[in-house]
Design a protein around this motif. Sequence first.
Motif, mmCIF file in Angstrom:
data_model
loop_
_atom_site.group_PDB
_atom_site.id
_atom_site.type_symbol
_atom_site.label_atom_id
_atom_site.label_comp_id
_atom_site.label_asym_id
_atom_site.label_seq_id
_atom_site.Cartn_x
_atom_site.Cartn_y
_atom_site.Cartn_z
ATOM 1 N N ASP A 54 0.557 -1.408 0.066
ATOM 2 C CA ASP A 54 -0.152 0.052 -0.061
ATOM 3 C C ASP A 54 0.877 1.364 -0.150
ATOM 4 O O ASP A 54 0.627 2.100 -0.749
ATOM 5 N N LEU A 55 1.881 1.292 0.741
ATOM 6 C CA LEU A 55 2.759 2.363 0.891
ATOM 7 C C LEU A 55 3.522 2.649 -0.415
ATOM 8 O O LEU A 55 3.724 3.894 -0.758
ATOM 9 N N SER A 56 3.983 1.510 -0.993
ATOM 10 C CA SER A 56 4.414 1.718 -2.362
ATOM 11 C C SER A 56 3.515 1.995 -3.359
ATOM 12 O O SER A 56 4.195 2.814 -4.262
ATOM 13 N N LEU A 57 2.280 1.669 -3.281
ATOM 14 C CA LEU A 57 1.313 2.277 -4.399
ATOM 15 C C LEU A 57 1.165 3.758 -4.203
ATOM 16 O O LEU A 57 1.071 4.537 -5.229
ATOM 17 N N LEU A 58 1.262 4.099 -2.610
ATOM 18 C CA LEU A 58 1.049 5.651 -2.569
ATOM 19 C C LEU A 58 2.183 6.473 -3.277
ATOM 20 O O LEU A 58 2.259 7.313 -3.671
ATOM 21 N N ALA A 59 3.480 5.884 -2.973
ATOM 22 C CA ALA A 59 4.516 6.440 -3.347
ATOM 23 C C ALA A 59 4.607 6.638 -5.047
ATOM 24 O O ALA A 59 5.061 7.591 -5.448
ATOM 25 N N VAL A 60 4.383 5.438 -5.563
ATOM 26 C CA VAL A 60 4.321 5.454 -6.998
ATOM 27 C C VAL A 60 3.358 6.533 -7.744
ATOM 28 O O VAL A 60 3.819 7.135 -8.671
ATOM 29 N N ARG A 61 2.176 6.223 -7.059
ATOM 30 C CA ARG A 61 1.331 7.334 -7.734
ATOM 31 C C ARG A 61 1.680 8.745 -7.529
ATOM 32 O O ARG A 61 1.518 9.573 -8.403
ATOM 33 N N ALA A 62 2.111 9.205 -6.290
ATOM 34 C CA ALA A 62 2.759 10.375 -6.069
ATOM 35 C C ALA A 62 3.856 10.713 -6.949
ATOM 36 O O ALA A 62 3.823 11.812 -7.495
ATOM 37 N N ALA A 63 4.694 10.034 -7.243
ATOM 38 C CA ALA A 63 5.782 10.197 -8.091
ATOM 39 C C ALA A 63 5.329 10.364 -9.551
ATOM 40 O O ALA A 63 6.194 11.161 -10.253
ATOM 41 N N THR A 64 4.346 9.725 -9.969
ATOM 42 C CA THR A 64 4.106 9.637 -11.323
ATOM 43 C C THR A 64 3.110 10.785 -11.723
ATOM 44 O O THR A 64 2.915 10.797 -12.968
ATOM 45 N N TYR A 65 2.621 11.316 -10.910
ATOM 46 C CA TYR A 65 1.882 12.525 -11.089
ATOM 47 C C TYR A 65 2.157 13.789 -10.317
ATOM 48 O O TYR A 65 1.866 14.144 -9.223
ATOM 49 N N PRO A 66 3.115 14.487 -10.939
ATOM 50 C CA PRO A 66 3.906 15.488 -10.182
ATOM 51 C C PRO A 66 2.996 16.758 -9.818
ATOM 52 O O PRO A 66 3.111 17.523 -9.077
ATOM 53 N N ALA A 67 1.789 16.863 -10.681
ATOM 54 C CA ALA A 67 0.943 17.989 -10.453
ATOM 55 C C ALA A 67 0.176 17.661 -9.291
ATOM 56 O O ALA A 67 -0.497 18.743 -8.893
ATOM 57 N N PHE A 68 0.119 16.687 -8.847
ATOM 58 C CA PHE A 68 -0.446 16.264 -7.617
ATOM 59 C C PHE A 68 -0.247 17.175 -6.384
ATOM 60 O O PHE A 68 -1.207 17.768 -5.662
ATOM 61 N N PHE A 69 1.167 17.525 -6.247
ATOM 62 C CA PHE A 69 1.691 18.381 -5.095
ATOM 63 C C PHE A 69 1.422 19.810 -5.214
ATOM 64 O O PHE A 69 1.495 20.614 -4.456
ATOM 65 N N SER A 70 0.982 20.484 -6.749
ATOM 66 C CA SER A 70 0.638 21.714 -6.860
ATOM 67 C C SER A 70 -0.868 21.822 -6.443
ATOM 68 O O SER A 70 -1.191 23.179 -6.296
ATOM 69 N N MET A 71 -1.645 21.027 -6.037
ATOM 70 C CA MET A 71 -2.909 21.259 -5.595
ATOM 71 C C MET A 71 -3.039 21.581 -4.102
ATOM 72 O O MET A 71 -2.001 21.067 -3.349
ATOM 73 N N PRO A 72 -3.940 22.323 -3.828
ATOM 74 C CA PRO A 72 -3.908 22.941 -2.466
ATOM 75 C C PRO A 72 -4.551 21.509 -1.560
ATOM 76 O O PRO A 72 -5.279 20.897 -1.978
ATOM 77 N N GLY A 73 -3.695 21.406 -0.430
ATOM 78 C CA GLY A 73 -4.132 20.112 0.649
ATOM 79 C C GLY A 73 -3.574 18.911 -0.043
ATOM 80 O O GLY A 73 -3.939 18.011 0.706
ATOM 81 N N ALA A 74 -2.711 18.733 -0.932
ATOM 82 C CA ALA A 74 -2.240 17.537 -1.328
ATOM 83 C C ALA A 74 -1.370 16.875 -0.379
ATOM 84 O O ALA A 74 -1.448 15.537 -0.406
ATOM 85 N N ALA A 75 -0.566 17.732 0.525
ATOM 86 C CA ALA A 75 0.456 17.004 1.226
ATOM 87 C C ALA A 75 -0.378 16.080 2.497
ATOM 88 O O ALA A 75 -0.279 14.935 2.524
ATOM 89 N N SER A 76 -1.447 16.829 2.894
ATOM 90 C CA SER A 76 -2.328 16.271 3.955
ATOM 91 C C SER A 76 -3.187 15.084 3.310
ATOM 92 O O SER A 76 -3.330 14.145 4.122
#
Length: 103
Positions: A31-53
């Motif tokens: 599960d943690l690996s899947l989270l990391a892979v999805r976050a790494a393959t979609y860089p625009a994710f971190f530009s969204m507000p509240g993405a880190a939380s």
Amino acid sequence: MATSAGAGMARASDRTARTLRRWLLVVIGIDLSLLAVRAATYPAFFSMPGAASYLIAPVVALAVYAAAIGALPLLAARVPGASVALRVGAFVGLVGGGTEIRS
């Protein structure tokens, strides 16, 4: 004779519990690996507000779950009656999870 049969059942039960704990930890790692892979393959994710939380919440929940799984053998060995409480808790959790999935 009954004592050796009971001891054999206890060893089998311990082995099953140990195997189940290992598989649960493997699933948490996946599960943690899947989270990391999805976050790494979609860089625009971190530009969204509240993405880190949004990403930190499941990571913390999985870490707490892994710590609880790791603490179960210590709890069961030191607290009298803990194995009964864990069995009842597992049953209630499974029924609650099944009810949640069904609704």
